[in-house]
Design a protein around this motif. Structure first.
Motif: not given
Length: 236
Positions: A63, A65, A80, A101-102, A105-107, A123-125, A129
């Motif tokens: 994932p 970041t 984002s 895909r990077h 759903r980035l937070t 981050s997606q990780d 998080w």
């Protein structure tokens, strides 16, 4: 005209591998369609030229970041949207392949006031998080705050220790003059509006705020509005 087929099916045929392995090749950014990297296994293919990078491997794709230099005036929750392939900063690690895909759903993590600029983590990780959510109050952040006005007597010691904000005693901070207009804060557990409040209590008006660092990760000289990847192996 040939009937469209899923890219994963074509890759499986070309590589002589399973459909699952084909998905991994595609999601890892190792497959091009007419010269363009496509990372969606379901992408429809007819007569296009499909190539697999000779150096491709089947390691699971990590994932992403991203570290963004947020401009002032952008709401933290909307940060984002600024992360796109076009805003990727020059000189980033060339070994990381920029994939569509990077940007899914980035937070955004570690809140920053809308009027402030500086480092924001997207981050997606789940590991990132948890670190920046559950341990947020234990991670030191560094800010440069541009101010005007006359500092009250004993103002600097007050900024370092002994203030309240929203009924909460603030943890000790390290505050010093960077130059005659800018204060540098190294501080934990920062809340929205807190730095402006602190400065106002000692007679200073805040003109701008910029976050330089979160934990061990620094903004560096990245231009406003651009982003880079969190370097492999580096932690906050």
């Amino acid at each position: 005209m040939s009937e469209p087929v899923r890219l994963a099916k074509r890759v499986a045929e070309l590589a002589g591998c399973s459909r699952r392995e084909a998905d991994q090749y595609i999601q890892g950014g190792w497959v091009t369609v007419d010269g363009e990297v496509i990372d969606a296994p379901q992408h429809p293919i007819t007569t296009q030229t499909v190539l697999i990078d000779p150096e491709a491997d089947l390691e699971a794709a990590e994932p992403a970041t991203l570290l963004l230099h947020k401009p002032a005036g952008v709401e933290f929750e909307a940060a984002s949207r600024l992360a796109t392939p076009a805003s990727h900063t020059e000189g980033d690690d060339p070994g990381i392949r920029v994939l569509k895909r990077h940007f899914v759903r980035l937070t955004p993590l570690m809140p920053l006031d809308a009027e402030a600029s500086g480092l924001v983590v997207l981050s997606q990780d789940g590991r990132v998080w948890r670190r920046l959510s559950e341990d947020a109050d234990m991670i030191e952040q560094e800010f440069v705050v541009e101010v005007q006005g006359e500092l009250a007597p004993y103002g600097l010691p007050r900024l370092c220790d002994g203030m309240l904000y929203l009924g909460r005693a603030l943890p000790r901070a390290k505050v010093s003059w960077q130059n005659e207009n800018n204060l540098r804060f190294a501080i934990k557990a920062v809340r929205p509006g807190q730095l402006r409040h602190m400065c106002a209590q000692v007679g200073l008006e805040v003109l701008s705020i910029r976050r330089l660092r979160i934990g061990r990760i620094a903004l560096n000289r990245m231009p406003v509005g651009e982003w880079r990847y969190l370097p492999v192996g580096e932690r906050f």
